[in-house]
Design a protein around this motif. Sequence first.
Motif, PDB file in Angstrom:
ATOM      1  N   LEU A 186       0.813  -1.221   0.000  1.00 26.81           N
ATOM      2  CA  LEU A 186       0.000   0.000   0.000  1.00 26.81           C
ATOM      3  C   LEU A 186       0.845   1.270   0.000  1.00 26.81           C
ATOM      4  N   GLY A 187       2.174   1.125   0.044  1.00 25.25           N
ATOM      5  CA  GLY A 187       3.052   2.288   0.008  1.00 25.25           C
ATOM      6  C   GLY A 187       3.138   3.030   1.322  1.00 25.25           C
ATOM      7  N   MET A 188       2.811   2.361   2.418  1.00 23.85           N
ATOM      8  CA  MET A 188       2.858   2.999   3.733  1.00 23.85           C
ATOM      9  C   MET A 188       4.146   2.655   4.470  1.00 23.85           C
ATOM     10  N   VAL A 189       4.765   1.551   4.081  1.00 21.82           N
ATOM     11  CA  VAL A 189       6.010   1.076   4.692  1.00 21.82           C
ATOM     12  C   VAL A 189       6.956   0.689   3.564  1.00 21.82           C
ATOM     13  N   LYS A 190       8.231   0.938   3.774  1.00 21.10           N
ATOM     14  CA  LYS A 190       9.233   0.419   2.836  1.00 21.10           C
ATOM     15  C   LYS A 190      10.121  -0.564   3.574  1.00 21.10           C
ATOM     16  N   ARG A 191      10.572  -1.560   2.834  1.00 18.26           N
ATOM     17  CA  ARG A 191      11.394  -2.639   3.379  1.00 18.26           C
ATOM     18  C   ARG A 191      12.774  -2.514   2.744  1.00 18.26           C
ATOM     19  N   GLU A 192      13.781  -2.346   3.588  1.00 16.14           N
ATOM     20  CA  GLU A 192      15.144  -2.168   3.102  1.00 16.14           C
ATOM     21  C   GLU A 192      16.075  -3.159   3.769  1.00 16.14           C
ATOM     22  N   PRO A 193      17.080  -3.665   3.039  1.00 21.09           N
ATOM     23  CA  PRO A 193      18.050  -4.553   3.669  1.00 21.09           C
ATOM     24  C   PRO A 193      18.793  -3.833   4.787  1.00 21.09           C
ATOM     25  N   ASP A 194      19.060  -4.549   5.861  1.00 29.44           N
ATOM     26  CA  ASP A 194      19.834  -4.005   6.975  1.00 29.44           C
ATOM     27  C   ASP A 194      21.293  -3.892   6.533  1.00 29.44           C
ATOM     28  N   ILE A 195      21.889  -2.753   6.757  1.00 28.58           N
ATOM     29  CA  ILE A 195      23.275  -2.519   6.341  1.00 28.58           C
ATOM     30  C   ILE A 195      24.234  -3.453   7.068  1.00 28.58           C
ATOM     31  N   ASP A 196      23.961  -3.711   8.345  1.00 31.55           N
ATOM     32  CA  ASP A 196      24.862  -4.521   9.162  1.00 31.55           C
ATOM     33  C   ASP A 196      24.661  -6.022   9.001  1.00 31.55           C
ATOM     34  N   ASP A 197      23.472  -6.433   8.628  1.00 27.53           N
ATOM     35  CA  ASP A 197      23.170  -7.863   8.502  1.00 27.53           C
ATOM     36  C   ASP A 197      22.263  -8.051   7.290  1.00 27.53           C
TER      37      ASP A 197
END
Length: 118
Positions: A64-75
């Motif tokens: 719905l474009g309310m949350v974005k999912r991004e890879p964790d930089i550390d893991d």
Amino acid sequence: MSLNKNRRSGCPVACTLDILGDKWTLLIVRDLLHGATQFDELRNAPERIARNILSHRLRRLTELGMVKREPDIDDKRRFNYLLTERGESLRPIVQNIANWGLQNIDDTETFPDASGTG
């Protein structure tokens, strides 16, 4: 996913409840507003949401474009969940619900943080 999909009617209250009116979605948004970013942080909220429900709601909020999912930089095996501008626009709504609860429901309390979202 469109915000208009599977609407009961064109009423803005009904349309909003179709998105946010289940038992868990606003609690997830609340925790994201408080700074939680990882699945386990969201899962360990006081209400103890089940893994499958949390996964489903995060996927839906992302679609719905309310949350974005991004890879964790550390893991790289983990992901961070962050509110988008659309998701962040729920802050005053969550604050108003929290304020109403504090004023009208005995034995409610605010979260011990500085976000102002109760």
